[in-house]
Write an enzyme that holds these catalytic residues in place. Structure first.
Site, mmCIF file in Angstrom:
data_model
loop_
_atom_site.group_PDB
_atom_site.id
_atom_site.type_symbol
_atom_site.label_atom_id
_atom_site.label_comp_id
_atom_site.label_asym_id
_atom_site.label_seq_id
_atom_site.Cartn_x
_atom_site.Cartn_y
_atom_site.Cartn_z
ATOM 1 C CD1 TRP A 132 -2.555 1.745 0.401
ATOM 2 C CD2 TRP A 132 -1.970 1.957 2.554
ATOM 3 N NE1 TRP A 132 -3.214 2.827 0.918
ATOM 4 C CE2 TRP A 132 -2.882 2.986 2.222
ATOM 5 C CE3 TRP A 132 -1.477 1.884 3.864
ATOM 6 C CZ2 TRP A 132 -3.299 3.936 3.151
ATOM 7 C CZ3 TRP A 132 -1.896 2.811 4.800
ATOM 8 C CH2 TRP A 132 -2.793 3.839 4.429
ATOM 9 C CG ASP A 213 -2.081 -2.432 7.422
ATOM 10 O OD1 ASP A 213 -1.729 -1.675 6.490
ATOM 11 O OD2 ASP A 213 -3.182 -2.309 8.019
ATOM 12 C CE LYS A 249 -10.056 0.434 3.375
ATOM 13 N NZ LYS A 249 -9.920 0.965 2.043
HETATM 14 C C1 LIG Z 1 -3.419 -2.173 3.600
HETATM 15 C C2 LIG Z 1 -4.081 -0.931 4.073
HETATM 16 N N1 LIG Z 1 -3.765 -0.458 5.312
HETATM 17 C C3 LIG Z 1 -4.342 0.667 5.797
HETATM 18 C C4 LIG Z 1 -5.280 1.367 5.056
HETATM 19 C C5 LIG Z 1 -5.815 2.613 5.713
HETATM 20 O O1 LIG Z 1 -7.130 2.828 5.623
HETATM 21 P P1 LIG Z 1 -7.802 3.748 6.756
HETATM 22 O O2 LIG Z 1 -6.809 4.763 7.193
HETATM 23 O O3 LIG Z 1 -9.004 4.327 6.100
HETATM 24 O O4 LIG Z 1 -8.156 2.818 7.874
HETATM 25 C C6 LIG Z 1 -5.640 0.924 3.755
HETATM 26 C C7 LIG Z 1 -6.650 1.677 2.898
HETATM 27 N N2 LIG Z 1 -6.217 1.826 1.536
HETATM 28 C C8 LIG Z 1 -7.169 2.236 0.531
HETATM 29 O O5 LIG Z 1 -8.312 1.431 0.650
HETATM 30 C C9 LIG Z 1 -6.613 2.052 -0.847
HETATM 31 O O6 LIG Z 1 -5.530 1.447 -0.947
HETATM 32 O O7 LIG Z 1 -7.274 2.475 -1.806
HETATM 33 C C10 LIG Z 1 -7.561 3.690 0.673
HETATM 34 O O8 LIG Z 1 -8.439 3.791 1.725
HETATM 35 C C11 LIG Z 1 -6.386 4.573 0.879
HETATM 36 O O9 LIG Z 1 -6.392 5.318 1.872
HETATM 37 O O10 LIG Z 1 -5.492 4.493 0.055
HETATM 38 C C12 LIG Z 1 -5.030 -0.252 3.274
HETATM 39 O O11 LIG Z 1 -5.356 -0.725 2.056
#
Ligand SMILES: Cc1ncc(COP(=O)(O)O)c(CN[C@](O)(C(=O)O)[C@@H](O)C(=O)O)c1O
Length: 401
Positions: A132, A213, A249
């Protein structure tokens, strides 16, 4: 003279910037397959029914807006650790988990990175290649040096397991190995149970510290327990480890910014001390976390009826994405005359498909077909409907010509 004149323009975020570009596109064929955010078959954002029910209960209860403690809402911290490890897990029973409510997954990862930087200043983080995109930003800004371990094998469109193990083995002892608990982002490729055992072996041999994670628990397979398999395996093997969680999610709480960082320690006394130092790091960072999302999670998980309904809704969401995967695969394999094997689309899990398309191809998909995806070839199937699969398949095939 203006003091800010010298500030240069930052580039758009590789993932969230795609949504910005999508928003300004006026073509009604446009498709946003960028950000990992669930959409219904009608391509609309989805607020889970259990969330609406929980919020109704909360509103009727008329709760106040007092500050939460630095570590967050106690009821949330309790249920989030139980969801992750299992309420009957010995680490819970023995009070060996330090849990701090975080600003969703990102904030939890960042708080953990700050803890690593302060208490393990000579340690490195090991992250998968690819991973990511924000993982690198988080460790860079927390001043934690990192290097990559091989993960994706373009030849097999699968896991480069031997490369992964070799790179983890070659890293300096005591490194923090960042592992995706389930639904690896962006590849959608997860180790098998046997491979997780071997990964645990090499981490144990090197005295590395596992750092999971977990952003998709229950959302990847539809089962909270199945998606926690890797974390629970490592706990069973007696590791001290860190786990960042997100409810963006699986409970659709994207903008509520609700997650947690959990640190499994060898004793409850160590856990108490670790928790106190995490609080000390959080206070100057954001002081204390937002209450609304924490209350939603605590209310949903705390009520057996709502909890069961949540599990059903997760299965529905995971099921819709599985259907879209299947339909996209069928369209691709029927339409593509090149003989290319598209079966990897079915093998990958979670909300993403790592297509192997190059940057020029994804640019072509956007310019000609108004399909928005990240430049690394990742598409978010959560943003795709069954009825749009044929259009996407046509665009992908066209991008090879
Ligand atoms: C592996 C991973 N870890 C942590 C997060 C953080 O998510 P949040 O801070 O909302 O809890 C995401 C979300 N990543 C995405 O779904 C994505 O890869 O598109 C998007 O939300 C992002 O923020 O990039 C993720 O894919």
């Amino acid at each position: 003279v203006s003091r800010f004149e010298g500030v240069t323009m930052a580039p758009p975020d590789p993932i969230l910037g795609v949504s910005e570009a999508f928003r300004v596109d006026t073509n009604d064929l446009k498709l946003n397959l960028g950000v990992g955010a669930y959409r219904t078959e009608e391509l609309q954002p989805y607020v889970l029914n259990v969330v609406k029910k929980a919020e109704k209960l909360m509103l009727e209860r008329g709760e106040n807006k007092e500050y939460l403690p630095i570590e967050g809402l106690a009821a949330f911290n309790k249920v989030t650790a139980e969801l992750l490890f299992g309420a009957d897990n010995s680490v819970i029973q023995e009070g060996r988990v330090a849990t701090i409510q975080g600003l969703s997954g990102t904030g939890s990862l960042r708080l953990a990175a700050a803890f690593i930087q302060r208490y393990f200043p000579d340690a490195k983080a090991l992250i998968s290649s690819p991973t990511w995109g924000n993982h690198k930003n988080i460790f860079n800004d927390a001043r934690v040096p990192w290097s990559e371990y091989r993960y994706y094998d373009p030849r097999t469109v699968g896991l480069d397991f031997d490369g992964m193990v070799a790179d983890i083995k070659a890293a300096p002892d005591g490194s923090f190995v960042l592992l995706h608990g389930c639904a690896h982002n962006p590849t959608g490729i997860d180790p098998t149970p046997e491979q997780w055992e071997k990964i645990a072996d090499v981490i144990q041999e090197k005295n590395h510290i596992p750092f999971f994670d977990v952003a998709y628990q229950g959302f990847a397979s539809g089962s909270l327990d199945a998606d926690a398999y890797s974390v629970r395996l490592f706990v069973k093997r007696g590791f001290e480890l860190l786990v960042a969680q997100s409810y963006s999610k699986n409970l659709g709480l994207y903008a509520e910014r609700i997650g947690a960082i959990n640190v499994v320690c060898s004793s409850s006394d160590a856990g108490t001390r670790v928790k106190s130092q995490l609080k000390r790091l959080a206070r100057p960072m954001y002081s204390n976390p937002p209450v609304h999302g924490a209350r939603i999670v605590a209310n949903v998980v705390g009520d057996p009826i709502l909890f069961n309904e949540w599990k059903q809704e997760m299965e529905l969401m995971a099921g819709r994405i599985k259907n879209v995967r299947q339909r996209l695969y069928e369209n691709l394999s029927q339409k593509d005359k090149s003989g290319k094997d598209w079966s990897f689309v079915l093998k990958q899990i979670g909300m993403f498909s790592y297509t192997g398309l190059h940057k020029a191809q994804s640019d072509h998909m956007t310019d000609k077909w108004h399909i928005y995806m990240t430049k690394d070839g990742r598409i978010s199937l959560a943003g795709l409907s069954l009825s749009k699969c044929e259009y996407l398949a046509d665009a992908i095939i066209d991008s090879f010509h």
